[in-house]
Design a protein around this motif. Structure first.
Motif, PDB file in Angstrom:
ATOM      1  N   GLN A 115      53.711  69.674  55.730  1.00 58.17           N
ATOM      2  CA  GLN A 115      55.167  69.808  55.645  1.00 58.17           C
ATOM      3  C   GLN A 115      55.814  69.565  57.004  1.00 58.17           C
ATOM      4  O   GLN A 115      56.828  68.873  57.107  1.00 58.17           O
ATOM      5  N   GLU A 116      55.251  70.139  58.035  1.00 59.12           N
ATOM      6  CA  GLU A 116      55.808  69.980  59.373  1.00 59.12           C
ATOM      7  C   GLU A 116      55.686  68.539  59.856  1.00 59.12           C
ATOM      8  O   GLU A 116      56.598  67.999  60.489  1.00 59.12           O
ATOM      9  N   LEU A 117      54.567  67.886  59.535  1.00 61.27           N
ATOM     10  CA  LEU A 117      54.386  66.492  59.928  1.00 61.27           C
ATOM     11  C   LEU A 117      55.408  65.601  59.235  1.00 61.27           C
ATOM     12  O   LEU A 117      55.930  64.650  59.847  1.00 61.27           O
ATOM     13  N   LEU A 118      55.746  65.905  57.982  1.00 60.54           N
ATOM     14  CA  LEU A 118      56.757  65.142  57.261  1.00 60.54           C
ATOM     15  C   LEU A 118      58.117  65.293  57.931  1.00 60.54           C
ATOM     16  O   LEU A 118      58.830  64.294  58.163  1.00 60.54           O
ATOM     17  N   LEU A 119      58.487  66.526  58.272  1.00 64.86           N
ATOM     18  CA  LEU A 119      59.751  66.764  58.964  1.00 64.86           C
ATOM     19  C   LEU A 119      59.781  66.059  60.321  1.00 64.86           C
ATOM     20  O   LEU A 119      60.790  65.450  60.694  1.00 64.86           O
ATOM     21  N   ASP A 120      58.690  66.130  61.054  1.00 66.43           N
ATOM     22  CA  ASP A 120      58.650  65.549  62.392  1.00 66.43           C
ATOM     23  C   ASP A 120      58.716  64.025  62.342  1.00 66.43           C
ATOM     24  O   ASP A 120      59.317  63.392  63.215  1.00 66.43           O
ATOM     25  N   THR A 121      58.119  63.427  61.311  1.00 71.35           N
ATOM     26  CA  THR A 121      58.167  61.971  61.164  1.00 71.35           C
ATOM     27  C   THR A 121      59.608  61.505  60.949  1.00 71.35           C
ATOM     28  O   THR A 121      60.052  60.506  61.531  1.00 71.35           O
ATOM     29  N   VAL A 122      60.348  62.241  60.109  1.00 72.09           N
ATOM     30  CA  VAL A 122      61.755  61.892  59.883  1.00 72.09           C
ATOM     31  C   VAL A 122      62.548  62.058  61.168  1.00 72.09           C
ATOM     32  O   VAL A 122      63.356  61.190  61.541  1.00 72.09           O
ATOM     33  N   ARG A 123      62.342  63.169  61.870  1.00 65.30           N
ATOM     34  CA  ARG A 123      63.076  63.402  63.116  1.00 65.30           C
ATOM     35  C   ARG A 123      62.806  62.294  64.126  1.00 65.30           C
ATOM     36  O   ARG A 123      63.710  61.822  64.814  1.00 65.30           O
ATOM     37  N   ARG A 124      61.565  61.840  64.197  1.00 68.00           N
ATOM     38  CA  ARG A 124      61.185  60.798  65.165  1.00 68.00           C
ATOM     39  C   ARG A 124      61.851  59.461  64.850  1.00 68.00           C
ATOM     40  O   ARG A 124      62.244  58.716  65.763  1.00 68.00           O
ATOM     41  N   LEU A 125      62.000  59.136  63.562  1.00 68.31           N
ATOM     42  CA  LEU A 125      62.556  57.840  63.161  1.00 68.31           C
ATOM     43  C   LEU A 125      64.078  57.863  62.987  1.00 68.31           C
ATOM     44  O   LEU A 125      64.707  56.815  62.909  1.00 68.31           O
ATOM     45  N   ALA A 126      64.667  59.049  62.914  1.00 69.87           N
ATOM     46  CA  ALA A 126      66.090  59.183  62.604  1.00 69.87           C
ATOM     47  C   ALA A 126      67.020  58.425  63.556  1.00 69.87           C
ATOM     48  O   ALA A 126      67.995  57.804  63.108  1.00 69.87           O
TER      49      ALA A 126
END
Length: 315
Positions: A115-126
């Motif tokens: 779950q955290e990796l999914l959130l972090d991936t979005v934050r990184r690409l946002a």
């Protein structure tokens, strides 16, 4: 670039059948295999419109690998989040009279680290995205507050977010003020806790979602049209659909049309209506391209027909 987030993607098999009878052998007249999930469909529609899109999605097992391969073949960049569980497989049965029967699998349960990796991936690409579209149900393991956390992180990254979800996740996310929410009539009724019988009922419900935190509401009302309500007012858009073949992904196509047209105002609503009307006339979850769109057939007005009964009232 439009970034999409699909927490619970799928591998979708659609069969076209003359009619469906329980307990009998049904012979399909057509078959498709597509990458599925609401955010995936938005990416597919954006790509069909000739725009760049990146799909963030948790993928696992052989079905997940096939989803990634199918998206790559359609020119869609994939930002995979590896998960231990296998991506779910769904089945849709589309009858010739337009009736659709769907069997949706639950999907894998995501761990706290996933779950955290999914959130972090979005934050990184946002930061590289014009819009971020977060769509669909949450998989097992994710609390209703997960979308609220995602909206907050997207805004912290300086990006705009469109949210298409339902159930407890929708009201939980409203407190973080998503830029656009895109419910259908049933989801609107569920969100406000009462039936919707007219276009006016839907308009009032949309206004309540805005009062609860949504900055804009794009509401799909099926064959009755679409509503857009934001700080500048309310608009109502319609377009004819000569022959409905499948409504799979029609709402997702509408959201894609809205976002590729800027995601604001009557022009974006007109694009959403054109995309939705084109999608229902295509088989399975095929997304419309520019040649399928009939912009001249779209009508958008500020005169919302509040007394018009909904052909499919929402309860």
């Amino acid at each position: 670039m439009i970034l999409t987030v699909t927490p619970n993607p799928s591998l979708d098999r659609t069969y076209e059948v003359p009619s469906l009878h329980r307990g009998e052998v049904v012979r399909a007249t057509g078959e498709r295999v597509d990458p599925g999930g609401k955010g995936v469909n938005v990416s597919r529609a954006v790509a069909a419109a000739g725009r760049r899109t990146v799909a963030v999605l948790p993928l696992g097992g052989a079905p997940g690998a096939l989803v990634a391969g199918l998206l790559d073949a359609q020119g869609i960049e994939v930002a995979p989040v590896p998960v231990a569980g296998a991506t779910r497989s769904n089945i849709a049965l589309a009858e010739t009279d337009g009736v659709l029967t769907k069997i949706n699998a639950p999907g894998p349960q995501l761990t706290a680290d996933e779950q955290e990796l999914l959130l972090d991936t979005v934050r990184r690409l946002a930061p590289g995205a014009d819009w971020i579209a977060c769509c669909g149900s949450l998989p097992r393991g994710l609390a209703p507050s997960w979308y609220a956390e995602l909206v907050a992180r997207v805004h912290d990254a300086g990006a705009r977010i469109a949210l298409d979800t339902s159930g407890p996740a929708l009201p939980a996310a409203l407190r973080e003020r998503p830029d656009v929410v895109k419910p259908n009539a049933e989801e609107l009724a569920e969100a406000v806790g009462r039936p919707l019988a007219t276009v006016g009922d839907a308009l009032k419900a949309a206004e309540e979602l805005r009062a609860a935190g949504a900055r804009a509401v794009l509401a799909s009302l099926g064959a009755d049209g679409q509503l857009l309500v934001d700080d500048d007012g309310a608009w109502f858009g319609t377009a004819p659909a000569d022959a409905v073949r499948s409504n799979v992904g029609a709402g997702d196509s509408s959201l894609a049309g809205f976002l590729v047209a800027g995601g604001r105002g009557p022009g974006a609503l007109a694009s959403a209506v054109a995309h939705g009307a084109a999608a229902v006339q295509l088989p399975g979850s095929v997304m419309p391209g520019p040649a399928d769109l009939k912009h001249s057939a779209v009508t958008v007005t500020t005169e919302v027909p509040v007394n018009r009964p909904l052909r499919e009232p929402a309860s």
